[in-house]
Design an enzyme around this catalytic site. Structure first.
Site: not given
Lengths: 182, 501
Positions: B116, B200, B235, B292
């Site tokens: 990432k 983050e 999540h 993917r």
């Protein structure tokens, strides 16, 4: 004729169920015809006066009655209900069974699934509050926090970190929190 | 086109890939662990090879064993599905080194986008907006502390190789940082074999909107519109839909173009998904590219009529995209619900066990992608998803109503599922109005769900009372010496009693 006294979600149901034999029942003085079919374990089709109801039913694992086979968990119309259903014999047995003082207290921390113990947050003798995370269990690639169901004292820890456990294994033995104050 | 492909995966996604390959006249090869010897996908493939033990690390995550099976079968290509090795650069490289085509992006693109931190650098360089955070993996707790302080709490810890909510933790104060970091690293290690994480800024209450892209090996890229995946818990996506209720043509154009820029700048090919966060003012931030096929890809297929697995196979075999962006037409409305073996009334604990009974009524406008059959077991080894239901309607309301109908009559016994929870979500006012974000379930829905008082009418009272009496009587009629030790046995015995009555 068999008579059943029913509580639904801890409220007495407005009807006593009288099963009159083959296909008839009375409830609140009204007669109904019914039939039923066990589709699978715990999956029941009930037909009352021609109307279909699909219910999912199991003995309530969290029930706290001293008499077996009297408390159930039933799903109907996508809502879940706790139902207690007692016949005259059950009521009699209940009367004679001694009152438990630690009412509502969940004794032990039981593993809800097979997995591995990642972390133990308590030690023997600790006092835990309801909702405290006592142990972290990893299963299906997720870490799951197991919390205290009620205030308690940690009596004995039966597992260690990294240990694999099975479903329904006792992980931590607990005592009611009140004892400490005596 | 390929003659024979191996599917390096299991369950519903293996079934999904095998199905399209068969339709295209391509032979299919399944690989299975001890656990999956007779799973649906392993039975419907043309060939099936044993690759190891139930633990994923000793089978589906073991690249060597999969390559060995591939060579044995003489396949030309490997489709990795999602999860497992699908986003592992080393595996794509292993395939290339062995002369087997990896059906997915080139190893280098997986490497740069799969990390990432690299992906973020590419985004910045290509004017795709990003949220502030670290540019490389966190080394230790001290570094985590100083960085979190600098960007300000709340922060998010994320697995560098992650996806599907695994290895992610939100931290709202420094006191929670250390344990969250450890948990995220543990999950990342056990799920992806790589424990590097980064930090983050956490954007409160964003929407999660992702764009499906297709990129051929000749420099052509299209997007197939968005998927709204904001309905999440911890999540993990619960319900996905397309189109998003907040989308307009201008925003779709800008986000779609940004997604294509990301792909082309990173040398990406094949199918991929560019994920964004969208805040209340419709500002969007690049999140990550999933290199993917996604779990929720079917809703895009329903709305565009494009078979994504077919496109993956065509692109991987070197074909040019047969359509342009302008050719992509969006029709109707699609929703996906994930049926999982879990107990919503008990903190969503995974529920394991054998599926003793399974019955559903699909009908017009319903698609089900599943790899599960009655009698199968949901184990601790793999994820808890039983099935994906995809409803397609001419508008949002009709799709929702179809989904509700199917969920109501979806019957599974033997373990707990989230079907009632899904029904309640689909009926929630905020969902119906499309007013939800990624925190809606935990912030608003769950507290209300737990508080909820169910009112029962006389009719339900009668049904519940009678059901309990019937069940009780069936249990009571079990002879003493057959008295059960657990409820499963009792139910079984009582059922048998019923049959003989």
């Amino acid at each position: 004729m068999k008579k059943y006294f029913v509580n639904i979600d801890n409220v007495p149901a407005p009807c006593e169920i009288n099963l009159d034999g083959a296909n008839a029942l009375t409830c609140g003085g009204i007669n109904y015809e019914y039939e039923y079919h066990f589709i699978s374990d715990g999956l029941l089709l009930v037909r009352i006066n021609g109307k279909n109801y699909n219910v999912k039913i199991e003995e309530n694992p969290e029930g706290n009655s001293e008499v077996k086979n009297t408390e159930f968990k039933i799903d109907l119309h996508s809502g879940s209900h706790t139902v207690s259903c007692k016949n005259e014999l059950d009521l009699l047995m209940e009367k004679f069974s001694k009152n438990k003082s630690d009412k509502g207290f969940k004794k032990d921390l039981i593993s809800p699934m097979p997995g591995a113990v990642v972390k133990i947050n308590v030690k023997e003798g600790d006092i835990v509050k309801k909702g405290d995370v006592m142990l972290v269990l990893e299963a299906m690639k997720m870490e799951n926090e197991l919390k205290a169901a009620s205030d308690a004292i940690v009596d004995k820890i039966l597992v260690s970190e990294k240990k694999s456990v099975d479903k329904n294994d006792i992980l931590i033995k607990l005592l009611p929190a009140e004892i400490q104050e005596v | 086109m390929f003659r024979k492909i191996l599917i390096a995966n299991r369950g519903e996604i293996a079934v999904r890939i095998i199905s399209t390959a068969k339709e295209m006249g391509i032979k299919t090869v399944a690989v299975y662990s001890d656990f999956d010897k007779y799973s649906l996908y392993a039975k419907i493939a043309d060939e099936a090879y044993h690759i190891g033990e139930p633990q994923a690390s000793k089978s589906y995550l073991d690249g060597e064993r999969i390559i060995t099976a591939a060579k044995k079968s003489g396949c030309d290509a490997i489709h990795p599905g999602y999860g497992f090795l699908s986003e592992r650069e080393f595996f794509a490289q292993m395939c290339a080194d062995n002369g087997i085509k990896f059906i997915g992006p080139p190893p280098a693109a997986i490497g740069s986008l799969g990390s990432k931190t690299h992906a973020k650098q590419i985004a910045v360089a290509n004017s795709v907006p990003v949220v502030p955070g670290t540019e490389s993996a966190i080394k230790d707790i001290d570094e985590a502390k100083s960085i979190s302080k600098k960007i300000g709490y709340p922060v998010m810890i994320k697995a560098s190789a992650g996806g599907g909510g695994k290895g992610m933790r939100v931290v709202r104060s420094e006191s929670d940082l250390e344990s969250a970091l450890r948990m995220a690293q543990n999950e990342a290690r056990s799920s992806f074999g790589d424990d590097s994480v980064f930090i983050e800024k956490y954007v409160d209450a964003p929407r999660h909107i992702e764009f499906q892209i297709l990129v051929d090996e000749h420099g052509n890229a299209v997007h197939l519109g968005e998927r709204e995946c904001s309905m999440q818990r911890r999540h993990q996506k619960i319900i996905e839909e397309t189109p998003s209720v907040i989308m307009d043509d201008d925003l779709r154009y800008r986000m779609g173009e940004a997604a294509k820029r990301m792909a082309l700048a990173s040398g990406y090919t094949n199918a991929g998904t560019c994920e964004f966060m969208v805040d209340k003012d419709k500002n969007f931030y690049f999140l990550e590219v999933n290199t993917r096929l996604q779990v929720e890809h079917p809703i895009t297929e329903m709305r565009t009529g494009i078979d994504l697995v077919e496109q993956q196979l065509r692109i991987a075999s070197g074909e040019k995209l047969s359509f342009t962006q302008d050719d992509v037409k969006f029709n109707g409305y699609a929703i996906e619900c994930r049926i999982c073996a879990e107990d919503p009334d008990n903190n969503f604990l995974p529920s394991t066990g054998k599926i003793r009974y399974l019955s559903r009524v699909l009908g017009n406008g319903m698609r089900e992608d599943t790899g599960i059959e009655q009698g199968n077991e949901i184990s601790i080894y793999y994820d808890s998803m039983i099935s994906k239901l995809i409803a397609y309607g001419h508008n949002r309301k009709s799709a929702i109503e179809k989904m509700k109908r199917v969920l109501k009559d979806y019957k599974i016994t033997g373990l707990k599922t989230n079907t009632n929870f899904l029904l309640e979500l689909l009926g929630a006012e905020e969902y119906i109005n499309g007013e939800y974000d990624t925190q809606y379930v935990e912030r608003t829905f769950l507290p209300r769900h737990l508080e909820k008082k169910v009112t029962i009418d006389n009719e339900s009272n009668l049904v519940l009372a009678l059901s309990a009496a019937i069940f009780k009587e069936a249990n009571d009629s079990v002879p003493e010496n057959e008295m059960k030790r657990n409820s499963k046995k009792t139910n079984w015995v009582s059922q048998r009693n019923n049959i003989f009555r």
